[in-house]
Motif scaffolding. Structure first.
Motif, PDB file in Angstrom:
ATOM      1  N   ALA A 183       0.834  -1.209   0.000  1.00 42.01           N
ATOM      2  CA  ALA A 183       0.000   0.000   0.000  1.00 42.01           C
ATOM      3  C   ALA A 183       0.868   1.258   0.000  1.00 42.01           C
ATOM      4  O   ALA A 183       0.543   2.258  -0.651  1.00 42.01           O
ATOM      5  N   LEU A 184       1.991   1.197   0.705  1.00 42.63           N
ATOM      6  CA  LEU A 184       2.918   2.331   0.735  1.00 42.63           C
ATOM      7  C   LEU A 184       3.546   2.544  -0.640  1.00 42.63           C
ATOM      8  O   LEU A 184       3.669   3.680  -1.122  1.00 42.63           O
ATOM      9  N   VAL A 185       3.916   1.445  -1.296  1.00 42.68           N
ATOM     10  CA  VAL A 185       4.476   1.530  -2.650  1.00 42.68           C
ATOM     11  C   VAL A 185       3.449   2.119  -3.625  1.00 42.68           C
ATOM     12  O   VAL A 185       3.764   2.980  -4.452  1.00 42.68           O
ATOM     13  N   ASP A 186       2.208   1.670  -3.512  1.00 45.06           N
ATOM     14  CA  ASP A 186       1.146   2.141  -4.413  1.00 45.06           C
ATOM     15  C   ASP A 186       0.866   3.632  -4.245  1.00 45.06           C
ATOM     16  O   ASP A 186       0.353   4.276  -5.164  1.00 45.06           O
ATOM     17  N   ALA A 187       1.185   4.173  -3.074  1.00 41.62           N
ATOM     18  CA  ALA A 187       0.895   5.583  -2.805  1.00 41.62           C
ATOM     19  C   ALA A 187       1.932   6.529  -3.408  1.00 41.62           C
ATOM     20  O   ALA A 187       1.724   7.745  -3.419  1.00 41.62           O
ATOM     21  N   ALA A 188       3.035   5.979  -3.919  1.00 34.60           N
ATOM     22  CA  ALA A 188       4.134   6.829  -4.397  1.00 34.60           C
ATOM     23  C   ALA A 188       4.361   6.710  -5.897  1.00 34.60           C
ATOM     24  O   ALA A 188       4.085   5.678  -6.499  1.00 34.60           O
ATOM     25  N   ARG A 189       4.878   7.775  -6.482  1.00 36.33           N
ATOM     26  CA  ARG A 189       5.210   7.755  -7.907  1.00 36.33           C
ATOM     27  C   ARG A 189       6.504   6.984  -8.168  1.00 36.33           C
ATOM     28  O   ARG A 189       6.680   6.410  -9.234  1.00 36.33           O
ATOM     29  N   LYS A 190       7.412   6.981  -7.181  1.00 32.77           N
ATOM     30  CA  LYS A 190       8.692   6.288  -7.347  1.00 32.77           C
ATOM     31  C   LYS A 190       9.009   5.460  -6.108  1.00 32.77           C
ATOM     32  O   LYS A 190       8.757   5.896  -4.981  1.00 32.77           O
ATOM     33  N   LEU A 191       9.592   4.278  -6.329  1.00 37.03           N
ATOM     34  CA  LEU A 191      10.026   3.401  -5.247  1.00 37.03           C
ATOM     35  C   LEU A 191      11.547   3.373  -5.200  1.00 37.03           C
ATOM     36  O   LEU A 191      12.202   3.060  -6.193  1.00 37.03           O
ATOM     37  N   VAL A 192      12.108   3.707  -4.025  1.00 32.79           N
ATOM     38  CA  VAL A 192      13.546   3.623  -3.796  1.00 32.79           C
ATOM     39  C   VAL A 192      13.772   2.567  -2.716  1.00 32.79           C
ATOM     40  O   VAL A 192      13.277   2.705  -1.592  1.00 32.79           O
ATOM     41  N   VAL A 193      14.502   1.515  -3.049  1.00 33.72           N
ATOM     42  CA  VAL A 193      14.757   0.425  -2.108  1.00 33.72           C
ATOM     43  C   VAL A 193      16.148   0.594  -1.502  1.00 33.72           C
ATOM     44  O   VAL A 193      17.140   0.780  -2.232  1.00 33.72           O
ATOM     45  N   LEU A 194      16.222   0.555  -0.177  1.00 34.22           N
ATOM     46  CA  LEU A 194      17.484   0.657   0.552  1.00 34.22           C
ATOM     47  C   LEU A 194      17.820  -0.726   1.102  1.00 34.22           C
ATOM     48  O   LEU A 194      17.118  -1.241   1.970  1.00 34.22           O
ATOM     49  N   ALA A 195      18.880  -1.352   0.591  1.00 35.87           N
ATOM     50  CA  ALA A 195      19.184  -2.734   0.974  1.00 35.87           C
ATOM     51  C   ALA A 195      20.681  -2.990   0.933  1.00 35.87           C
ATOM     52  O   ALA A 195      21.307  -2.819  -0.121  1.00 35.87           O
ATOM     53  N   ASP A 196      21.264  -3.394   2.065  1.00 40.99           N
ATOM     54  CA  ASP A 196      22.692  -3.715   2.052  1.00 40.99           C
ATOM     55  C   ASP A 196      22.938  -5.051   1.358  1.00 40.99           C
ATOM     56  O   ASP A 196      22.001  -5.784   1.028  1.00 40.99           O
ATOM     57  N   HIS A 197      24.196  -5.376   1.130  1.00 39.45           N
ATOM     58  CA  HIS A 197      24.567  -6.531   0.318  1.00 39.45           C
ATOM     59  C   HIS A 197      24.077  -7.863   0.872  1.00 39.45           C
ATOM     60  O   HIS A 197      23.894  -8.819   0.125  1.00 39.45           O
ATOM     61  N   THR A 198      23.858  -7.951   2.187  1.00 41.83           N
ATOM     62  CA  THR A 198      23.423  -9.227   2.774  1.00 41.83           C
ATOM     63  C   THR A 198      21.988  -9.573   2.408  1.00 41.83           C
ATOM     64  O   THR A 198      21.560 -10.714   2.597  1.00 41.83           O
ATOM     65  N   LYS A 199      21.239  -8.591   1.900  1.00 43.16           N
ATOM     66  CA  LYS A 199      19.843  -8.849   1.542  1.00 43.16           C
ATOM     67  C   LYS A 199      19.716  -9.602   0.214  1.00 43.16           C
ATOM     68  O   LYS A 199      18.664 -10.179  -0.069  1.00 43.16           O
ATOM     69  N   TRP A 200      20.780  -9.573  -0.596  1.00 43.46           N
ATOM     70  CA  TRP A 200      20.707 -10.242  -1.898  1.00 43.46           C
ATOM     71  C   TRP A 200      20.654 -11.765  -1.711  1.00 43.46           C
ATOM     72  O   TRP A 200      21.462 -12.349  -1.000  1.00 43.46           O
ATOM     73  N   GLY A 201      19.689 -12.398  -2.350  1.00 44.10           N
ATOM     74  CA  GLY A 201      19.545 -13.852  -2.267  1.00 44.10           C
ATOM     75  C   GLY A 201      18.678 -14.315  -1.111  1.00 44.10           C
ATOM     76  O   GLY A 201      18.347 -15.496  -1.023  1.00 44.10           O
TER      77      GLY A 201
END
Length: 265
Positions: A197-215
């Motif tokens: 719902a938060l994503v749908d409310a915005a025109r742009k999505l910026v994801v903040l994720a350090d390297h350990t989140k990959w995979g």
């Protein structure tokens, strides 16, 4: 070295190798075995490692594992600070932005201390507190209602309903994991619904994720990789992850982490 820094190094080593030995950590960190055992007790108490004879092992990753805020706050601190500083470059005075709950967005909120004339919507009490502690002219902070999760997110129908009538310039979102296929994920089904719902409310999505989140993959998908206008990560992000993200997302920003190199000196 502060205990918090030492524990972050121990946790990083455990995640990298799957297990750590007290004797090896004593030699590497130059402290007593009792100090290391106390550090392991703290990490085990936060649900980050499992103590075994002579050391500790990492907790097996499951799609519904959801560490609490305090547990996650000791992980990749320098990486999150570098990511937050880089992401803050995207925020202009006069913007209306959204911040999801989590330790990365909490760190990001602190990086916004110098930006005036902002409207910030968040489903995190901790993020809202940070923004209130550093007041700026014409800053408005809107906190959704909802039920609190272990990661200190406010979720559920009340949170979702409050977001459906809003229109934001961009949303900055922390995630549990990101991978090709599942996309950006969370281990909490209800939090996933609120984040969508938060994503749908915005025109742009910026994801903040350090390297350990990959995979890493949580049970609930928040958004596909292609839904992100920008992903901000750190310079330890693997080459294959950079290639995949560059192919799918609008832009990939890499933050350098000088503190990491100082720890090895």
């Amino acid at each position: 070295m502060l205990a918090r820094q030492r524990q972050a190094i121990i946790l990083e080593e455990a995640r990298r190798t799957g297990a750590v030995r007290v004797s090896d950590l004593v030699e590497r960190l130059g402290v007593s075995d009792m100090t290391i055992r106390r550090d392991l007790d703290v990490l085990a108490g936060r649900g980050l490692v499992e103590k075994v004879y002579g050391g500790a092992t990492t907790i097996g990753d499951r799609s519904t594992d959801e560490p609490g805020f305090e547990a996650k706050s000791v992980q990749q601190q320098e990486h999150k600070e570098a990511i937050a500083a880089r992401a803050a470059e995207l925020v202009k005075p006069g913007s209306a932005i959204g911040l999801s709950a989590g330790t990365t967005t909490w760190t990001f909120a602190r990086a916004l201390a110098g930006v005036a004339d902002l409207t910030v919507v968040t489903n995190s009490v901790r993020v809202a507190d940070v923004l209130h502690e550093s007041p700026q002219p014409n800053r408005t902070v809107i906190l959704t209602g909802g039920v609190r999760t272990p990661s200190d997110a406010l979720v559920g129908p009340v949170a979702v309903q409050s977001l459906r009538s809003l229109h934001l310039d961009m949303v900055f979102m922390g995630v549990h994991g990101m991978a090709d296929g599942p996309g950006f994920t969370t281990p909490n089904l209800t939090e996933g619904e609120t984040d969508r719902a938060l994503v749908d409310a915005a025109r742009k999505l910026v994801v903040l994720a350090d390297h350990t989140k990959w995979g890493t993959v949580g049970i609930s998908t928040i958004a596909d990789l292609a839904d992100a206008s920008v992903v901000v990560s750190d310079d330890e992000l693997p080459a294959d992850a950079r290639r995949t993200l560059s192919e799918h997302v609008g832009g990939l920003m890499i933050a350098e982490v000088p503190a990491r190199r100082e720890e090895g000196e």
